[in-house]
Design a protein around this motif. Structure first.
Motif, mmCIF file in Angstrom:
data_model
loop_
_atom_site.group_PDB
_atom_site.id
_atom_site.type_symbol
_atom_site.label_atom_id
_atom_site.label_comp_id
_atom_site.label_asym_id
_atom_site.label_seq_id
_atom_site.Cartn_x
_atom_site.Cartn_y
_atom_site.Cartn_z
ATOM 1 N N VAL A 62 -8.491 3.686 -1.619
ATOM 2 C CA VAL A 62 -7.834 4.555 -1.736
ATOM 3 C C VAL A 62 -6.311 5.392 -1.120
ATOM 4 O O VAL A 62 -6.441 6.229 -1.352
ATOM 5 C CB VAL A 62 -8.423 4.313 0.512
ATOM 6 C CG1 VAL A 62 -7.816 5.467 1.791
ATOM 7 C CG2 VAL A 62 -9.667 4.682 0.739
ATOM 8 N N VAL A 63 -5.553 3.992 -0.830
ATOM 9 C CA VAL A 63 -4.449 4.861 -1.544
ATOM 10 C C VAL A 63 -4.129 5.404 -2.292
ATOM 11 O O VAL A 63 -2.881 6.260 -2.421
ATOM 12 C CB VAL A 63 -3.413 3.897 -0.156
ATOM 13 C CG1 VAL A 63 -3.521 3.603 1.005
ATOM 14 C CG2 VAL A 63 -3.290 2.663 -1.475
ATOM 15 N N LEU A 111 -8.687 -0.434 0.366
ATOM 16 C CA LEU A 111 -7.229 -0.083 1.052
ATOM 17 C C LEU A 111 -7.175 0.431 -0.146
ATOM 18 O O LEU A 111 -5.919 1.576 -0.659
ATOM 19 C CB LEU A 111 -6.671 -0.970 1.551
ATOM 20 C CG LEU A 111 -5.168 0.108 2.602
ATOM 21 C CD1 LEU A 111 -6.125 1.132 3.605
ATOM 22 C CD2 LEU A 111 -4.824 -1.197 3.066
ATOM 23 N N THR A 157 -5.090 -8.780 -1.236
ATOM 24 C CA THR A 157 -5.161 -7.634 -0.972
ATOM 25 C C THR A 157 -6.578 -7.000 -0.530
ATOM 26 O O THR A 157 -7.902 -7.391 -0.797
ATOM 27 C CB THR A 157 -4.364 -6.351 -2.317
ATOM 28 O OG1 THR A 157 -5.989 -6.897 -3.598
ATOM 29 C CG2 THR A 157 -3.195 -7.505 -2.797
ATOM 30 N N ASN A 158 -6.614 -5.731 0.152
ATOM 31 C CA ASN A 158 -7.838 -4.939 0.079
ATOM 32 C C ASN A 158 -8.195 -4.179 -0.534
ATOM 33 O O ASN A 158 -7.340 -3.442 -0.696
ATOM 34 C CB ASN A 158 -7.681 -4.787 1.503
ATOM 35 C CG ASN A 158 -8.646 -3.786 2.017
ATOM 36 O OD1 ASN A 158 -9.608 -3.569 2.176
ATOM 37 N ND2 ASN A 158 -9.389 -4.249 3.534
ATOM 38 N N TYR A 211 1.131 -0.937 -0.276
ATOM 39 C CA TYR A 211 0.275 0.036 0.284
ATOM 40 C C TYR A 211 1.257 1.060 -0.102
ATOM 41 O O TYR A 211 0.687 2.521 -0.283
ATOM 42 C CB TYR A 211 -1.178 -0.474 1.095
ATOM 43 C CG TYR A 211 -2.243 -1.547 0.978
ATOM 44 C CD1 TYR A 211 -3.121 -1.455 -0.004
ATOM 45 C CD2 TYR A 211 -1.417 -2.386 1.787
ATOM 46 C CE1 TYR A 211 -3.825 -2.306 0.331
ATOM 47 C CE2 TYR A 211 -2.279 -3.340 1.795
ATOM 48 C CZ TYR A 211 -3.458 -3.255 1.192
ATOM 49 O OH TYR A 211 -3.601 -4.447 0.555
#
Length: 205
Positions: free
Chosen positions: A60-61, A57, A53-54, A19
């Protein structure tokens, strides 16, 4: 060989530093457009389909990195206004900005090279920072969601073969980019063709 590559990619995807890397790549892509930010986001999203993975997230990142990178590009443009004025991309972006205002920042996100040219131009012409920030938030968020969902659905289609999912995601992204460029080319060509009203009238008859 393909298994070794896949194992390496899976190790990268399972790393908590992923991330941080996505944020950094999206940031650098704002003023150094050869960085493969979109490919990285799509790849990470492909593996989100299998839970490695998310997805939220990843989106967002990536959006935050793109947002920060665009503001750095804006600042560079603001400091380098004199040197940019003669550039072809600068002239295009300035014309588009005059025609569409801050909305061009959202559109340019999906045009190859358009993102950097537009952010630099908006800084160079002194476009209000508040307006830039507003439209850039929309542009960065939409880009991250678009890239993330393309990768995620590609991963879902080939859950047991993430390489094929990645190829599908990249193929969709390239197809959309090609379609945007085709529409731009067609509109530009139509705009340069004289309309019937503008054709000279033959008075020799």
């Amino acid at each position: 060989m393909s298994h070794a590559i896949l194992d390496l990619v899976q190790q990268v995807m399972s790393s908590p530093w992923l991330y941080v890397a996505l944020f950094a790549l999206a940031l650098l892509d704002g003023f150094f457009p050869v960085v493969p930010a979109e490919t990285s986001v799509i790849t990470a999203a492909v593996f989100a389909a299998s839970g490695q993975t998310n997805l939220a997230l990843v989106i967002v990142v990536s959006a935050l990195g793109a947002f920060a990178g665009d503001h750095i590009s804006y600042l560079i443009g603001n400091r380098s206004a004199g040197r940019l004025r003669g550039k072809k991309a600068f002239v295009w972006a300035r014309g588009a900005l005059a025609e569409r205002g801050g909305l061009v920042l959202v559109v340019a996100r999906y045009i190859p090279g358009g993102r950097t040219a537009t952010t630099l131009t908006m800084g160079a012409v002194g476009h209000p920072l508040r307006s830039f920030t507003f439209f850039d938030a929309i542009a960065a968020s939409s880009w991250a969601v678009y890239s993330g969902l393309i990768g995620f659905f590609g991963g879902m289609a080939f859950e047991n073969d993430p390489i094929k999912g990645l190829l599908l995601g990249l193929g969709i992204a390239l197809s959309i980019t090609g379609l945007v460029e085709l529409v731009r080319w067609a509109r530009k060509r139509r705009a340069t063709q004289p309309s019937p009203e503008r054709l000279p009238v033959d008075t020799s008859v």
